[in-house]
Design a protein around this motif. Structure first.
Motif, short mmCIF file in Angstrom:
data_model
loop_
_atom_site.label_atom_id
_atom_site.label_comp_id
_atom_site.label_asym_id
_atom_site.label_seq_id
_atom_site.Cartn_x
_atom_site.Cartn_y
_atom_site.Cartn_z
N ASN A 1 49.01 19.85 -39.16
CA ASN A 1 47.55 19.95 -39.20
C ASN A 1 47.03 20.76 -38.01
O ASN A 1 46.09 21.55 -38.15
CB ASN A 1 46.92 18.57 -39.22
CG ASN A 1 47.24 17.83 -40.50
OD1 ASN A 1 47.53 18.44 -41.51
ND2 ASN A 1 47.19 16.52 -40.45
N LEU A 2 47.63 20.59 -36.85
CA LEU A 2 47.23 21.37 -35.68
C LEU A 2 47.60 22.84 -35.88
O LEU A 2 46.81 23.73 -35.56
CB LEU A 2 47.90 20.82 -34.43
CG LEU A 2 47.56 21.52 -33.11
CD1 LEU A 2 46.07 21.41 -32.83
CD2 LEU A 2 48.36 20.90 -31.97
N ALA B 1 44.99 24.40 -38.10
CA ALA B 1 43.74 24.72 -37.40
C ALA B 1 43.90 25.95 -36.52
O ALA B 1 43.03 26.83 -36.50
CB ALA B 1 43.31 23.52 -36.56
N SER C 1 44.24 29.14 -38.67
CA SER C 1 42.94 29.51 -39.25
C SER C 1 42.07 30.19 -38.20
O SER C 1 41.42 31.21 -38.49
CB SER C 1 42.22 28.27 -39.78
OG SER C 1 42.99 27.64 -40.77
N PHE C 2 42.04 29.63 -37.00
CA PHE C 2 41.27 30.23 -35.91
C PHE C 2 41.80 31.63 -35.60
O PHE C 2 41.02 32.58 -35.45
CB PHE C 2 41.36 29.34 -34.67
CG PHE C 2 40.70 29.93 -33.46
CD1 PHE C 2 39.32 29.93 -33.36
CD2 PHE C 2 41.45 30.48 -32.44
CE1 PHE C 2 38.70 30.47 -32.23
CE2 PHE C 2 40.84 31.03 -31.33
CZ PHE C 2 39.47 31.02 -31.22
N LEU D 1 45.36 15.02 -36.73
CA LEU D 1 45.48 16.43 -36.38
C LEU D 1 46.81 16.72 -35.70
O LEU D 1 47.37 17.79 -35.85
CB LEU D 1 44.32 16.85 -35.48
CG LEU D 1 44.26 18.31 -35.05
CD1 LEU D 1 44.06 19.19 -36.29
CD2 LEU D 1 43.14 18.52 -34.07
#
Length: 87
Positions: free
Chosen positions: A21-22, A25, A28-29, A85
């Protein structure tokens, strides 16, 4: 068959190889930022920097696909389990 972790990874079922999950993120960033930088670089006529940013955006997009496949495999292996996360 897709597995949630690579075969020879050090992680176990209780302690994952990587925080998917991290990673999702962060990838995506990275994708959003690199697309913005590529557009700005091409707009400013700095073609070489635009190409570098576009290649990094493609790498982030491929990473997103890999992460999503591993998350789907983890969901199939552990139905009904919610991960934070950092798991």
């Amino acid at each position: 068959m897709t597995r949630s972790q690579p075969r020879r990874a050090r992680g176990t079922v209780g302690h994952a190889y990587s925080a998917l999950n991290l990673r999702l993120a962060l990838a995506s960033f990275g994708l959003v930022i690199m697309v913005i930088f590529a557009v700005l670089a091409f707009w400013a006529a700095v073609t070489w920097l635009g190409v570098v940013c576009a290649v990094l955006a493609i790498v982030a997009a491929v990473d997103l696909v890999i992460i999503q496949r591993r998350r789907a495999a983890r969901r199939r292996e552990e139905p009904g389990v919610r991960h934070s996360l950092f798991e």
